[in-house]
Design an enzyme around this catalytic site. Sequence first.
Site, PDB file in Angstrom:
ATOM      1  N   LYS A  85     -11.423  -0.056  -0.720  1.00  0.00           N
ATOM      2  CA  LYS A  85     -11.564   1.391  -0.842  1.00  0.00           C
ATOM      3  C   LYS A  85     -11.015   1.775  -2.173  1.00  0.00           C
ATOM      4  CE  LYS A  85      -7.306   2.021   2.098  1.00  0.00           C
ATOM      5  NZ  LYS A  85      -7.148   0.881   2.805  1.00  0.00           N
TER       6      LYS A  85
ATOM      7  N   SER B 209       0.787  -1.319   0.106  1.00  0.00           N
ATOM      8  CA  SER B 209       0.051   0.072  -0.124  1.00  0.00           C
ATOM      9  C   SER B 209       0.580   1.421   0.070  1.00  0.00           C
ATOM     10  CB  SER B 209      -1.119  -0.022   1.202  1.00  0.00           C
ATOM     11  OG  SER B 209      -1.685   0.989   1.053  1.00  0.00           O
ATOM     12  N   HIS B 210       0.676   1.921   1.021  1.00  0.00           N
ATOM     13  CA  HIS B 210       1.340   3.290   1.156  1.00  0.00           C
ATOM     14  C   HIS B 210       2.798   3.499   1.710  1.00  0.00           C
ATOM     15  CE1 HIS B 210      -0.789   2.233   4.911  1.00  0.00           C
ATOM     16  NE2 HIS B 210       0.197   3.126   5.491  1.00  0.00           N
TER      17      HIS B 210
ATOM     18  N   ASP C 162      -5.605   2.639  -3.618  1.00  0.00           N
ATOM     19  CA  ASP C 162      -6.834   2.760  -2.883  1.00  0.00           C
ATOM     20  C   ASP C 162      -7.339   3.936  -1.767  1.00  0.00           C
ATOM     21  OD1 ASP C 162      -5.197   1.758  -0.959  1.00  0.00           O
ATOM     22  OD2 ASP C 162      -6.118  -0.082  -0.491  1.00  0.00           O
ATOM     23  N   ARG C 163      -6.151   4.480  -1.733  1.00  0.00           N
ATOM     24  CA  ARG C 163      -6.412   5.702  -0.621  1.00  0.00           C
ATOM     25  C   ARG C 163      -6.445   7.082  -1.557  1.00  0.00           C
ATOM     26  NH1 ARG C 163      -2.811   5.345   4.684  1.00  0.00           N
ATOM     27  NH2 ARG C 163      -3.328   3.239   5.240  1.00  0.00           N
TER      28      ARG C 163
ATOM     29  N   ASP D 228      -1.150   1.727  -3.844  1.00  0.00           N
ATOM     30  CA  ASP D 228      -1.764   0.702  -4.745  1.00  0.00           C
ATOM     31  C   ASP D 228      -3.037   1.201  -5.229  1.00  0.00           C
ATOM     32  OD1 ASP D 228      -2.638   0.632  -2.016  1.00  0.00           O
ATOM     33  OD2 ASP D 228      -3.271  -1.308  -2.078  1.00  0.00           O
TER      34      ASP D 228
ATOM     35  N   ASP E 243      -2.585   6.532  -3.432  1.00  0.00           N
ATOM     36  CA  ASP E 243      -1.286   5.985  -2.664  1.00  0.00           C
ATOM     37  C   ASP E 243      -0.540   5.103  -3.838  1.00  0.00           C
ATOM     38  OD1 ASP E 243      -3.402   4.167  -2.397  1.00  0.00           O
ATOM     39  OD2 ASP E 243      -2.300   3.155  -0.705  1.00  0.00           O
TER      40      ASP E 243
HETATM   41  C1  G16 Z   1      -5.115  -0.419   5.441  1.00  0.00           C
HETATM   42  C2  G16 Z   1      -6.404  -1.030   5.666  1.00  0.00           C
HETATM   43  C3  G16 Z   1      -7.151  -0.004   6.283  1.00  0.00           C
HETATM   44  C4  G16 Z   1      -6.608   0.876   7.455  1.00  0.00           C
HETATM   45  C5  G16 Z   1      -5.362   1.296   7.188  1.00  0.00           C
HETATM   46  C6  G16 Z   1      -4.565   1.776   8.413  1.00  0.00           C
HETATM   47  O1  G16 Z   1      -4.881   0.621   4.592  1.00  0.00           O
HETATM   48  O2  G16 Z   1      -6.840  -1.376   4.416  1.00  0.00           O
HETATM   49  O3  G16 Z   1      -8.548  -0.399   6.338  1.00  0.00           O
HETATM   50  O4  G16 Z   1      -7.410   1.894   7.928  1.00  0.00           O
HETATM   51  O5  G16 Z   1      -4.541  -0.029   6.472  1.00  0.00           O
HETATM   52  O6  G16 Z   1      -4.439   0.666   9.340  1.00  0.00           O
HETATM   53  P1  G16 Z   1      -3.528   0.735  10.631  1.00  0.00           P
HETATM   54  O7  G16 Z   1      -3.986   1.921  11.438  1.00  0.00           O
HETATM   55  O8  G16 Z   1      -3.851  -0.589  11.387  1.00  0.00           O
HETATM   56  O9  G16 Z   1      -2.344   1.096   9.993  1.00  0.00           O
HETATM   57  P2  G16 Z   1      -3.938   0.157   3.222  1.00  0.00           P
HETATM   58  O10 G16 Z   1      -4.152   1.559   2.273  1.00  0.00           O
HETATM   59  O11 G16 Z   1      -2.396   0.423   3.842  1.00  0.00           O
HETATM   60  O12 G16 Z   1      -4.124  -1.043   2.676  1.00  0.00           O
END
Ligand code: G16
Length: 543
Positions: free
Chosen positions: A376, A113-114, A281-282, A279, A277
């Site tokens: 998302k 992801s990010h 989704d953000r 991937d 981000d």
């Molecule tokens: C992931 C999850 C999200 C979550 C985020 C932060 O996002 O898919 O649902 O809100 O992590 O999680 P944490 O607070 O546990 O770090 P992504 O965009 O990283 O896949």
Amino acid sequence: MTVQTINTTPFSDQKPGTSGLRKRVTVWQQPNYVENYIQAIFDSLEGFAGQTLVIGGDGRFYNDVAIQKAIRIAAANGFGRVLVGQGGLLSTPAASNIIRHYQAFGGLVLSASHNPGGPDGDFGIKYNIGNGGPAPEKITDAVFARSKVIDSYKSEDTPDIDLGTIGTQKVGDMTVEVIDPVTDYAALMQTLFDFDAIRALFAGGFRMTFDAMHAVTGPYAHAILEGILGAPKGTVINGVPSPSFNDGHPDPNLVYCKDMFDLLMTEAGPDFGAASDGDGDRNLIIGKNRFVTPSDSLALLAANAHLAPGYKGGIAGIARSMPTSAAADRVAEKLGIEMHETPTGWKFFGNLLDAGRVTICGEESAGTGSDHVREKDGLWAVLLWLNILAVRKQGVDQIVREHWATYGRNYYTRHDYEEVDAAIANALVDDLRGRLASLPGQVFDGLEVAYADDFTYHDPVDGSTSAKQGIRIGFTDGSRIVLRLSGTGTVGATLRLYLERYEPADGNHDLDTQSALQPLIELCERLAGVKARTQRTEPSVIT
Ligand code: G16
């Protein structure tokens, strides 16, 4: 070509977090680390013989290596067909769409992801089920259990597959179809939004900057914004995916998109700024002179969704993760629709979406989406914003202000303390948890504690329970402090503090966010002692 069964020994650290298994690339590069994890996933599933598996990733370093392994293991385990994005690329929402559209059994999404990429960065693998969404805890728990005892994996003995050319190939008995990553996703977006209205917006001189952060949304944004919607060339910046994200940090927040934020705060800047981000989704949304918090964005999108053709009949309900502000709750109340509060992690929205109980979901961590997929979706949020701007013929700032004047404003901030010693972080959370029962009724600087608990979620659809999802301390005036440990970090622990205060519709909506929340920030330190115990003087990131 033959199926090989290869002996292996388990790793003890393959426990999926908030969103799949994320580790340093160097961890994934250990012999059999990828193989063990993928085999553990397949061992935890039933009934996929001859079925379709979708595989795609955000193009980060090690994507190309892991994809080849995944295809070989999928073939050896009996999948009938793999759909894979050209060049190994699929944004996370696009992967979700492909799983649904082609009625695949499930999918492997290769992404952290990010998180930063490159040889010293992070890599990740997540399994998504047939509804297109992240596997629920029942499956991720089974994968972890299996990973601890796995003693062999199966792999097809075959040379690397050509992922650069669209078309069909054979790997053993399995078909591999390399597909265009953008086409199906772009078609889906056109069913949801008023593309003519957005086209007219751009034709009328509306200017926008979309920062793809050298990550996977580049090809999607070029094709949709500059291609189909006619935004001027140059609207999309940093639009070529790079395995290291050009040595950047593909997290669309005010720290890593500061240049764009500064530009939007000037008269000469564009009318609208957005980013996605690693991937895809953000999302980050900034209007001229107005940053929109993800929590406010969720509320605004829900309140205005009916302006887009895909939602013109209204929305069934809204869901938000527990730490997300209550701004959306006020919209749901006014619309007379269901409102759900779930633990952090998109996987918790899946049942509610499948059951048709909610249409729009969102999280404070820059994630918003709807029932069009089960992830998302960064570009979706950007397109819905554009649709709303095109129909309302107002700027972002005006729309936000009118929203607050109707519903009130939830001042909101998140303070992250990253790479904290895990033992210190766990002890801090445990100590606070131990004191929760004594807090209700106590008054601190005029703020009376209304409730204090560790959030437990009871899924209303399947009846499952998820405990210890974050500490909540709520006050009688609607203010709230939330504290939880991140489930996506890869080094040490990340402590997240979420602070929120409600200002009514006729109140002052022009305060600086950090100043408005200063009393709560100080109270939080008094209750939890984060700075004192971690020996930090300030948060690593404030959003
Ligand atoms: C992931 C999850 C999200 C979550 C985020 C932060 O996002 O898919 O649902 O809100 O992590 O999680 P944490 O607070 O546990 O770090 P992504 O965009 O990283 O896949």
